[in-house]
Scaffold this motif. Structure first.
Motif, PDB file in Angstrom:
ATOM      1  N   LYS A  22      34.071  28.135  51.151  1.00  0.00           N
ATOM      2  CA  LYS A  22      33.861  28.802  49.282  1.00  0.00           C
ATOM      3  C   LYS A  22      34.672  29.405  48.434  1.00  0.00           C
ATOM      4  N   ALA A  23      35.797  28.398  47.906  1.00  0.00           N
ATOM      5  CA  ALA A  23      36.813  28.729  46.755  1.00  0.00           C
ATOM      6  C   ALA A  23      36.255  29.255  45.262  1.00  0.00           C
ATOM      7  N   SER A  24      36.677  30.326  44.910  1.00  0.00           N
ATOM      8  CA  SER A  24      36.327  30.886  43.936  1.00  0.00           C
ATOM      9  C   SER A  24      37.051  30.037  42.744  1.00  0.00           C
ATOM     10  N   MET A  25      35.747  29.717  41.382  1.00  0.00           N
ATOM     11  CA  MET A  25      36.732  28.260  40.340  1.00  0.00           C
ATOM     12  C   MET A  25      36.829  29.562  39.704  1.00  0.00           C
ATOM     13  N   GLY A  26      37.195  30.688  39.467  1.00  0.00           N
ATOM     14  CA  GLY A  26      37.562  31.429  38.389  1.00  0.00           C
ATOM     15  C   GLY A  26      36.243  31.315  37.136  1.00  0.00           C
ATOM     16  N   ILE A  27      35.201  31.339  37.187  1.00  0.00           N
ATOM     17  CA  ILE A  27      34.168  31.392  36.826  1.00  0.00           C
ATOM     18  C   ILE A  27      33.088  32.438  37.081  1.00  0.00           C
ATOM     19  N   TYR A  28      32.546  33.404  35.940  1.00  0.00           N
ATOM     20  CA  TYR A  28      32.247  34.563  36.484  1.00  0.00           C
ATOM     21  C   TYR A  28      31.085  34.691  35.245  1.00  0.00           C
ATOM     22  N   ILE A  29      29.353  35.445  35.680  1.00  0.00           N
ATOM     23  CA  ILE A  29      28.741  35.363  35.255  1.00  0.00           C
ATOM     24  C   ILE A  29      28.643  37.203  35.263  1.00  0.00           C
ATOM     25  N   PHE A  30      28.160  38.012  34.241  1.00  0.00           N
ATOM     26  CA  PHE A  30      28.129  39.473  34.868  1.00  0.00           C
ATOM     27  C   PHE A  30      26.863  39.807  34.456  1.00  0.00           C
ATOM     28  N   LYS A  31      25.912  40.815  34.272  1.00  0.00           N
ATOM     29  CA  LYS A  31      25.485  41.580  33.233  1.00  0.00           C
ATOM     30  C   LYS A  31      26.131  42.345  32.754  1.00  0.00           C
ATOM     31  N   TRP A  32      26.323  41.828  31.262  1.00  0.00           N
ATOM     32  CA  TRP A  32      26.801  42.710  30.489  1.00  0.00           C
ATOM     33  C   TRP A  32      27.241  44.576  30.695  1.00  0.00           C
ATOM     34  N   SER A  33      25.434  45.150  31.075  1.00  0.00           N
ATOM     35  CA  SER A  33      25.553  46.770  31.419  1.00  0.00           C
ATOM     36  C   SER A  33      27.026  46.825  32.518  1.00  0.00           C
ATOM     37  N   CYS A  34      26.292  45.818  33.590  1.00  0.00           N
ATOM     38  CA  CYS A  34      27.841  46.473  35.147  1.00  0.00           C
ATOM     39  C   CYS A  34      28.918  46.229  34.466  1.00  0.00           C
ATOM     40  N   LEU A  35      29.110  45.511  34.060  1.00  0.00           N
ATOM     41  CA  LEU A  35      30.822  45.102  33.363  1.00  0.00           C
ATOM     42  C   LEU A  35      31.557  45.489  32.521  1.00  0.00           C
ATOM     43  N   LYS A  36      30.737  46.320  31.974  1.00  0.00           N
ATOM     44  CA  LYS A  36      31.252  47.412  31.169  1.00  0.00           C
ATOM     45  C   LYS A  36      31.625  48.638  31.975  1.00  0.00           C
ATOM     46  N   LYS A  37      30.475  48.946  32.383  1.00  0.00           N
ATOM     47  CA  LYS A  37      30.512  49.985  33.488  1.00  0.00           C
ATOM     48  C   LYS A  37      31.785  50.138  34.301  1.00  0.00           C
ATOM     49  N   TYR A  38      32.213  49.466  35.220  1.00  0.00           N
ATOM     50  CA  TYR A  38      33.031  48.783  35.276  1.00  0.00           C
ATOM     51  C   TYR A  38      34.931  48.490  35.122  1.00  0.00           C
ATOM     52  N   LEU A  39      34.844  47.664  33.750  1.00  0.00           N
ATOM     53  CA  LEU A  39      35.721  47.339  33.357  1.00  0.00           C
ATOM     54  C   LEU A  39      36.319  48.604  32.648  1.00  0.00           C
ATOM     55  N   MET A  40      35.331  49.495  32.082  1.00  0.00           N
ATOM     56  CA  MET A  40      35.796  50.735  31.710  1.00  0.00           C
ATOM     57  C   MET A  40      36.295  51.937  33.058  1.00  0.00           C
ATOM     58  N   GLU A  41      35.912  52.257  34.470  1.00  0.00           N
ATOM     59  CA  GLU A  41      36.568  52.279  35.766  1.00  0.00           C
ATOM     60  C   GLU A  41      37.313  52.074  35.829  1.00  0.00           C
ATOM     61  N   ASP A  42      38.435  51.042  35.660  1.00  0.00           N
ATOM     62  CA  ASP A  42      39.326  49.844  35.766  1.00  0.00           C
ATOM     63  C   ASP A  42      40.370  50.259  35.638  1.00  0.00           C
ATOM     64  N   SER A  43      39.901  50.745  33.998  1.00  0.00           N
ATOM     65  CA  SER A  43      41.115  50.725  32.626  1.00  0.00           C
ATOM     66  C   SER A  43      41.185  52.295  32.799  1.00  0.00           C
ATOM     67  N   GLU A  44      40.640  53.016  33.650  1.00  0.00           N
ATOM     68  CA  GLU A  44      40.966  54.583  34.047  1.00  0.00           C
ATOM     69  C   GLU A  44      41.693  54.587  35.291  1.00  0.00           C
ATOM     70  N   ASN A  45      42.103  53.365  35.894  1.00  0.00           N
ATOM     71  CA  ASN A  45      43.401  53.333  37.852  1.00  0.00           C
ATOM     72  C   ASN A  45      43.888  53.101  37.485  1.00  0.00           C
ATOM     73  N   PRO A  46      44.829  53.987  37.273  1.00  0.00           N
ATOM     74  CA  PRO A  46      46.635  53.614  37.301  1.00  0.00           C
ATOM     75  C   PRO A  46      46.724  53.148  38.263  1.00  0.00           C
ATOM     76  N   LYS A  47      46.233  53.102  39.623  1.00  0.00           N
ATOM     77  CA  LYS A  47      46.216  51.915  40.511  1.00  0.00           C
ATOM     78  C   LYS A  47      45.922  50.157  40.768  1.00  0.00           C
ATOM     79  N   SER A  48      44.946  50.300  39.488  1.00  0.00           N
ATOM     80  CA  SER A  48      44.605  49.143  39.088  1.00  0.00           C
ATOM     81  C   SER A  48      45.655  47.895  37.897  1.00  0.00           C
ATOM     82  N   SER A  49      45.668  46.544  38.754  1.00  0.00           N
ATOM     83  CA  SER A  49      46.658  45.850  38.652  1.00  0.00           C
ATOM     84  C   SER A  49      45.704  45.122  37.342  1.00  0.00           C
TER      85      SER A  49
END
Length: 394
Positions: A191-218
């Motif tokens: 099962k290969a990822s096609m690079g197509i994702y659907i998120f609950k917006w409340s969930c995505l927003k939370k994790y995008l903000m956490e990711d932006s604050e992680n200096p080790k993240s790419s």
């Protein structure tokens, strides 16, 4: 300012450089590359959106954006020229004293949180602008809602011997995601990822903000955000897709996807039309002495030679005695008398002189030859198999 609420907003990632396409993407972003005679690669994602009933699309551009921005315009060809929603071009955020370039796919969406929140969506669809496929995203969205998933990922089954080339997703019998493997040497599934994702917006927003604050993240979805969401125990499901899909990020895959058009129904039809911004051209002309077999010949072409197993874009001229085999020839290119083109990709506005020999016949040993945009190759030129030419040849 909050405008009309949308159930789902689409964010279309179209800023990639496409470095593995070499000379073909020196002057244009990968999603803006011509494809299939009359299209550009991004036409597929935009057409899928409007055919799926999704009318609010943010197109995130960065590398060589001018041509892509000009091509999309106000979104009219895709019925995305709307007062509420429609298509919006979203370059990197501009701030006083400088710019913040998108540092990854997740960061690109993070920088555009204000755009998404204008529509107060329940869900966000993330797409790549460099894949060729026809897909009804509304079916995936319905699946996502039924599963009450924080995130759903579209997957396609690939042969086991090719699975190590992809991001592989391992699931249970209900397609609940258990594990991500990035190009595994010994894949546990196909099962290969096609690079197509659907998120609950409340969930995505939370994790995008956490990711932006992680200096080790790419700041990448596949490498950082999705594995982190899974580690945090969120419900994630795989959505299985069984149609045609091709990532055209390499010379070989771009050539193959164009050739697949000669066999596959990938240009739409009345039920699932692929829209494009096409210039009106006169009908093509094929001389009574020409031979054209198993090829796409677009508007405005003039064919006086022999063409077999090729895709010709608008206003290509093939002069007397010329022979084309297994090749892609983009718009406004001229092939001179008695020249022979084999197993090649010829970019736009190329002028090839008389008695030239470009590439060699397709075989297990031959490689695709590429000629860059706007070049002039004078008479009697010889270009070997696998060469990538980016300057004029006298």
């Amino acid at each position: 300012m909050l405008t009309n609420k949308k159930d789902c907003v689409t964010m279309l990632l179209a800023g990639g450089q496409g470095s593995r396409l070499y000379v073909l993407t020196e002057k244009k972003a990968k999603p803006a590359l011509p494809f299939g005679g009359k299209y550009r690669i991004i036409d597929y994602a935009l057409s899928n959106c409007v055919n799926s009933g999704l009318d609010t699309v943010g197109v995130l551009t960065q590398y060589q954006p001018l041509l892509l921005n000009e091509y999309i315009g106000n979104g009219q060809p895709w019925d995305l020229d709307r007062l509420s929603g429609g298509v919006n071009i979203l370059p990197p955020y501009q701030k006083f004293g400088g710019s913040d370039w998108y540092s990854g796919t997740a960061n690109a969406v993070y920088q555009n949180i204000p755009f998404i929140e204008r529509y107060n969506p329940d869900h966000v669809l993330i797409l790549s602008g460099d894949h060729i496929y026809k897909m009804d995203y509304s079916k995936m969205l319905a699946y996502h809602k039924k599963k009450d998933a924080a995130c759903s990922i579209a997957v396609i089954d690939v042969p086991l011997h090719e699975a190590s080339r992809f991001g592989i997703i391992n699931t249970d019998e209900d397609n609940k995601i258990l594990e991500f493997e990035e190009k595994p040497a010994n894949p546990k599934s196909t099962k290969a990822s096609m690079g197509i994702y659907i998120f609950k917006w409340s969930c995505l927003k939370k994790y995008l903000m956490e990711d932006s604050e992680n200096p080790k993240s790419s700041n990448d979805f596949g490498k950082d955000v999705l594995p982190h969401i899974l580690e945090c125990g969120e419900k994630m499901y795989a959505y299985c897709f069984d149609g045609y899909w091709k990532d055209v990020g390499t010379i070989d895959s771009l050539w193959q996807a164009n050739m697949d058009l000669l066999e596959e129904d990938m240009v739409g039809g009345s039920e699932w039309k692929i829209y494009s911004r096409s210039m009106e051209k006169p009908p093509h002309y094929i001389s009574k002495n020409a031979v054209v077999k198993n090829s796409i010949v677009s508007e405005g072409c003039e064919i006086y030679g022999d063409v077999e197993n090729c895709v010709l874009f608008p206003s290509v001229t093939v002069k007397e005695g010329a022979c084309l085999r297994d090749s892609i020839v983009m718009a406004d290119t001229v092939i001179g008398k008695n020249s022979c083109i084999n197993y090649s990709i010829i970019d736009e506005e190329v002028n090839i002189g008389e008695d030239c020999r470009i590439g060699e016949k397709k075989s297990s040993l031959a490689e695709i030859t590429v000629i860059a945009e706007g070049l002039i190759l004078k008479n009697n030129c010889i270009v070997p198999s696998g060469a990538m030419i980016d300057s004029n040849i006298n």
